[in-house]
Enzyme design. Sequence first.
Site, PDB file in Angstrom:
ATOM      1  NE  ARG A 104      -3.604  -0.057   2.421  1.00 37.94           N
ATOM      2  CZ  ARG A 104      -4.985  -0.211   1.705  1.00 37.94           C
ATOM      3  NH1 ARG A 104      -5.362   0.848   1.281  1.00 37.94           N
ATOM      4  NH2 ARG A 104      -5.559  -1.242   1.670  1.00 37.94           N
ATOM      5  CB  THR A 108      -1.809   7.051  -3.513  1.00 36.60           C
ATOM      6  OG1 THR A 108      -1.178   5.551  -3.539  1.00 36.60           O
ATOM      7  CG2 THR A 108      -0.907   8.061  -4.318  1.00 36.60           C
ATOM      8  CG  ASP A 200      -1.077  -8.946   9.919  1.00 33.55           C
ATOM      9  OD1 ASP A 200      -0.793  -7.557   9.479  1.00 33.55           O
ATOM     10  OD2 ASP A 200      -0.521  -9.852   9.474  1.00 33.55           O
ATOM     11  CG  ASP A 203       2.390  -9.870  12.073  1.00 36.16           C
ATOM     12  OD1 ASP A 203       3.298  -9.920  11.260  1.00 36.16           O
ATOM     13  OD2 ASP A 203       1.975  -8.723  12.153  1.00 36.16           O
TER      14      ASP A 203
HETATM   15  N1  URA Z   1      -5.310  -8.117   6.965  1.00 40.25           N
HETATM   16  C1  URA Z   1      -5.162  -9.066   8.047  1.00 40.25           C
HETATM   17  O1  URA Z   1      -4.393  -9.910   8.257  1.00 40.25           O
HETATM   18  N2  URA Z   1      -6.159  -9.041   9.020  1.00 40.25           N
HETATM   19  C2  URA Z   1      -7.118  -8.143   8.917  1.00 40.25           C
HETATM   20  O2  URA Z   1      -7.949  -7.924   9.979  1.00 40.25           O
HETATM   21  C3  URA Z   1      -7.487  -7.320   7.809  1.00 40.25           C
HETATM   22  C4  URA Z   1      -6.272  -7.511   6.836  1.00 40.25           C
END
Ligand code: URA
Length: 209
Positions: A104, A108, A200, A203
Amino acid sequence: MGKLIIVDHPLVKHKITLLRSKHTDVQVFRQLMQELSMLLAYEATRSIPVENTTCETPLMQAEAHLITPGTLAVIPILRAGLGMVDGLLSFMPMARVGHIGLYRDHDTLQPVEYYCKLPQGIADMEVFVIDPMLATGGTVAKSIETIKKAGAHKIRFLCVVSCPEGVEVVQKAHPDVDIYTCVLDKCLNEKGYILPGLGDAGDRLYGTK
Ligand code: URA
């Protein structure tokens, strides 16, 4: 409009609960992600074409069916999509695998592609784009756009957790693409995380936090 298929199954519900829990460790999280990907793949491959053939059983000739070699492609969106690949390949080991990576842009906030390697002949393949989380939908929509530019036109998107915002973005951008998900969550928070979600996914898959 593309369909939203929520895989409604007791095994999926059970495994999603374990996957969400903050007490689930990296090893079990990875295993669950793979198992849920297999269950998604089972649903998402329901309508792929098979060729009629015959085979010899020990007793007689039988009418039979086979998937044509070289007709299936799995495209994980880096990095979390990698956690779903083995689950799909355990059901369809003959599938080709492409990779697509986006980040990302800080200014922008738009997704920018940094890596793309797709199988040759993708235009004629049944394509399964995979990413565990359908959050804002921006990355997924952009990835599908790239894959379409390469000629693909039979595309399905598979995710483990989705939310209404992301589903709307992908359905609007790609009304020809069906979305398969294990669960449709409530919403996104202000940081773009799905609620209740699972945190995430990258992660948790790779133990990077
Ligand atoms: N990406 C992720 O890993 N978790 C989320 O909640 C949103 C995007």
